[in-house]
Design a protein around this motif. Structure first.
Motif, PDB file in Angstrom:
ATOM      1  N   THR A   3       7.574  10.972   7.998  1.00  0.00           N
ATOM      2  CA  THR A   3       6.185  10.564   7.981  1.00  0.00           C
ATOM      3  C   THR A   3       6.017   9.497   6.910  1.00  0.00           C
ATOM      4  O   THR A   3       6.413   9.698   5.762  1.00  0.00           O
ATOM      5  N   ALA A   4       5.463   8.348   7.290  1.00  0.00           N
ATOM      6  CA  ALA A   4       5.240   7.255   6.334  1.00  0.00           C
ATOM      7  C   ALA A   4       3.762   7.240   5.977  1.00  0.00           C
ATOM      8  O   ALA A   4       2.923   6.857   6.790  1.00  0.00           O
ATOM      9  N   ASP A   5       3.474   7.696   4.769  1.00  0.00           N
ATOM     10  CA  ASP A   5       2.075   7.767   4.326  1.00  0.00           C
ATOM     11  C   ASP A   5       1.620   6.402   3.809  1.00  0.00           C
ATOM     12  O   ASP A   5       2.438   5.593   3.380  1.00  0.00           O
ATOM     13  N   TRP A  55      -3.792   0.521   3.473  1.00  0.00           N
ATOM     14  CA  TRP A  55      -3.577  -0.889   3.797  1.00  0.00           C
ATOM     15  C   TRP A  55      -3.804  -1.151   5.274  1.00  0.00           C
ATOM     16  O   TRP A  55      -4.217  -2.236   5.657  1.00  0.00           O
ATOM     17  N   SER A  56      -3.491  -0.183   6.112  1.00  0.00           N
ATOM     18  CA  SER A  56      -3.718  -0.390   7.548  1.00  0.00           C
ATOM     19  C   SER A  56      -3.974   0.951   8.219  1.00  0.00           C
ATOM     20  O   SER A  56      -3.406   1.257   9.253  1.00  0.00           O
ATOM     21  N   SER A  57      -4.838   1.737   7.605  1.00  0.00           N
ATOM     22  CA  SER A  57      -5.084   3.088   8.131  1.00  0.00           C
ATOM     23  C   SER A  57      -6.527   3.496   7.895  1.00  0.00           C
ATOM     24  O   SER A  57      -7.205   2.922   7.057  1.00  0.00           O
ATOM     25  N   GLN A  58      -6.923   4.543   8.606  1.00  0.00           N
ATOM     26  CA  GLN A  58      -8.307   4.996   8.498  1.00  0.00           C
ATOM     27  C   GLN A  58      -8.521   6.029   7.395  1.00  0.00           C
ATOM     28  O   GLN A  58      -9.648   6.379   7.091  1.00  0.00           O
ATOM     29  N   ASN A  59      -7.425   6.559   6.816  1.00  0.00           N
ATOM     30  CA  ASN A  59      -7.553   7.496   5.699  1.00  0.00           C
ATOM     31  C   ASN A  59      -6.248   7.526   4.912  1.00  0.00           C
ATOM     32  O   ASN A  59      -5.291   6.834   5.250  1.00  0.00           O
ATOM     33  N   GLU A  60      -6.212   8.359   3.860  1.00  0.00           N
ATOM     34  CA  GLU A  60      -5.066   8.378   2.932  1.00  0.00           C
ATOM     35  C   GLU A  60      -4.243   9.654   3.003  1.00  0.00           C
ATOM     36  O   GLU A  60      -3.476   9.934   2.086  1.00  0.00           O
ATOM     37  N   GLN A  61      -4.486  10.451   4.018  1.00  0.00           N
ATOM     38  CA  GLN A  61      -3.812  11.752   4.185  1.00  0.00           C
ATOM     39  C   GLN A  61      -2.434  11.857   3.502  1.00  0.00           C
ATOM     40  O   GLN A  61      -1.555  11.031   3.732  1.00  0.00           O
TER      41      GLN A  61
END
Ligand code: SF4
Ligand code: SF4
Length: 616
Positions: free
Chosen positions: A108-110, A115-121
């Motif tokens: 899994t690449a967090d 930078w290009s995601s809807q959250n920081e999970q």
């Protein structure tokens, strides 16, 4: 080591190569930044060694492909970005119960900092939740080493292992010792074990007990993982993953006096390794990228062990809980914790009186999505409709920006139809809903929602923007090249199915208008707006010469072209007339169609070029 050389490698390429060195047979993934380059590397370099790699239609399917191979006894990996793991949660939770036969690593690449995601999970929580151990690398070499170790660990325990990487590990380059790949370890044949592999309640209850017993063994085994302990002071910094590199920099370069313990397995914690280090410390500072996963567990562990020592980290707001760590933010936290002067604040900085021009995100020149949004805007405005535009994840998310403003909602992959249906029913049928979804996202998770719209008779106009690739993550292929979306839509019973070329602006507008009348009559309409991604088209047809230019004498400076289709190649001049940058124009023809004064003219054989482009 004789077959090994040192190469400068991207972290993701190092992970992929490490998996090949460990003899993986099967790899599956769904593209998503910052994970995509792992499968790309395996597709480019794995085949010649006999590795099977695929882009799957979504993360759940990818997980099931790799998990199935591991159940049979093959070594396998599955890759995805952090939010993709949510799509795969169902098989993930079950995989901890069944265990695996061949080594199986979930990568899994967090994306801390979004930078290009809807959250920081932070997916280390998922490991805790699912009883799946998490390995966390800190640089490309370490990532390569850890993926091998994780595969061996997984196979030794017959249990899935997660490797959590982050943007600053996946997307940095560093020297990596690469060796020859091992022969892929395929299964000799699947051995049926329904008691273990069929999770009916009676079996699952037994397996939960087995899972907990396996977890105890795993907890003991992580003590022997290659945790790094650097002795030096009564102040102890505990890190995992990329945070280790910041801690090391602070100690080596900025005068911080501390010992460092880097924990390779934030889940589960190596309890003995940690208590041993903590008993030698007066003060513990926890530095980690993401949430306080290490810190929370550490506090519980020390409570159990009756060790009382001050512990400071994100829970005390010493380090930023939003966004990525930086050496500056780490030094800020360390100076507060240790009561020292931050040398970074006294470093002289040069300020220059220049700020780079703001570049709002825009569609590429000639992007067919821009044309689609323009046509949708014109058609809905002309008909006086005030639809809710239910958007989705992909390049077309840029339709949220001016001048389009056509993404009122946008939450997660495949959500456009489901949320749209909710809004339709929640407003008692008073809302015209137009979900907008790309081809890849449609095959990812849009399809079940389309079935639901037909089955539950929910009138909607669904625009499927089919640009023939998964463009947002770099142009990966997806089922659109093989499977007809039209046939699917017809087969599930959609009332109105049309395919149009967004570069034919008049026909596109007429079709959208007609489809809206079908929806008003209670039907479900699907319009497939098909035209290949402009970047892919120009890449595949290098050397094309067709483009458009503005005839300055004919231009009346009305601004329609540069204001409404927002092609970055069209520039307004001081006199408000338009000018087309010949280095950017890719000859899509849309501006020429929207100019009411025929001021935009072709240069080169545009017809032949557009014909070639349409073949994608
Ligand atoms: S033809 Fe017009 S809209 Fe298309 S890329 Fe060139 S300038 Fe942009
Ligand atoms: S739409 Fe035509 S007339 Fe208007 S600014 Fe553009 S080129 Fe000039």
């Amino acid at each position: 080591m004789s077959n090994c050389i040192i190469r400068l490698m991207l972290g993701n390429h190092a992970i992929a190569h490490g998996a090949m060195e460990a003899g993986i047979a099967v790899a599956a993934g769904y593209p998503g930044t910052p994970s995509s380059e792992i499968i790309e590397y395996l597709l480019d370099n794995g085949r010649e060694f006999g590795v099977y790699a695929e882009w799957s239609s979504n993360e759940k399917v990818a997980y099931e492909v790799a998990y199935g191979a591991a159940l049979a006894g093959a070594r396998s990996i599955v890759t995805m970005k952090h939010v993709g793991l949510n799509v795969a949660m169902d098989p993930l939770m079950s995989s901890a119960y069944t265990g695996v036969k061949g080594g199986f690593v979930i990568i899994t690449a967090d994306d801390p900092g979004m930078w290009s995601s809807q959250n920081e999970q932070d997916n280390r929580w998922v490991g805790l939740h699912a009883y799946i151990p998490v390995f966390e690398p800190y640089d490309p070499q370490n990532a390569k080493d850890l993926v091998k170790l994780a595969l061996e660990f997984s196979e030794r325990h017959g249990h899935p292992v997660m490797m959590r990487t982050v943007t600053r590990v996946s997307h940095v380059r560093g020297p990596v010792t690469v060796c020859s790949p091992e022969k892929p370890r395929y299964s000799e044949g699947y051995v049926k074990e329904p008691r273990r592999h069929a999770l009916v309640p009676a079996n699952a209850r037994t397996l939960k007990g087995e899972l907990l017993r396996r977890w105890s063994t795993i907890e003991e085994d992580v003590e022997d993982a290659p945790h790094v302990y650097i002795d030096g002071n009564k102040n102890l910094i505990i890190t995992s993953g990329v945070a280790f590199t910041y801690a090391l920099e602070a100690v080596k370069n900025y005068g911080v006096k501390a010992s460092i313990l880097n924990v390779v397995t934030p889940v589960p914690l190596p309890r003995k390794v940690i208590t041993d280090a903590v008993t030698r410390a007066d003060k513990v500072i926890v530095i980690e990228e993401g949430d306080p996963v290490l810190e929370q567990q550490l506090k519980a562990l020390l409570y159990d062990e009756d060790i009382r020592v001050p512990i400071m980290g994100k829970m005390e707001n010493l380090f930023n809980r939003v966004g990525e760590l930086t050496i500056n933010s780490v030094m800020d936290g360390l100076t507060k914790a240790l009561g020292i002067v931050n040398p970074l604040t006294s470093i002289k900085t040069i300020s220059i009186d220049y700020s780079p021009p703001q570049r709002p995100p825009v569609f590429c020149p000639g992007c067919p999505h821009a044309a689609s949004f323009y046509e949708l805007k014109v058609s809905t405005a002309r008909s006086g409709a005030r639809p809710v535009f239910s958007g989705d994840i992909g390049c077309y998310s840029l339709g949220i920006n001016n001048p389009f403003n056509e993404q009122d909602l946008l939450t997660n992959m495949g959500s456009s139809l489901g949320l749209g249906m909710g809004i339709y029913h929640g407003t008692n049928g008073k809302t015209l809903v137009i979900p907008i979804i790309g081809d890849s996202t449609f095959f990812h998770t849009g399809l079940p929602a389309l079935v639901n719209a037909v089955y539950n008779k929910t009138p909607m106009l669904i625009l499927i923007l089919d640009n023939r690739v998964t463009a947002m993550t770099g142009g990966q292929p997806n089922p659109t090249s093989m499977i007809s979306i039209e046939n699917i839509a017809k087969a599930v019973g959609v009332d109105y199915v049309r395919t149009i070329d967004p570069f034919d602006t008049k026909k596109a507008q007429d079709t959208i208008t007609e489809a809206m009348s079908v929806v008003k009559g209670g039907g479900v309409a699907v319009i497939i707006m098909r035209r290949g991604c402009a970047l892919e088209a120009t890449r595949l047809n290098r050397g094309h010469v067709a483009r458009y230019y503005v005839d300055a004498n004919a231009c009346r400076a009305c601004g329609i072209c540069y204001n409404l289709i927002a092609c970055p190649a069209i520039v307004p001049l001081e006199n408000r007339k338009a000018w087309i940058d010949p280095n950017m124009c890719v000859g899509c023809s849309v501006c020429a169609q929207v100019c009411p004064y025929n001021a935009i003219k072709p240069e080169g054989n545009v017809k032949e070029w557009l014909g070639k482009w349409a073949e994608m």
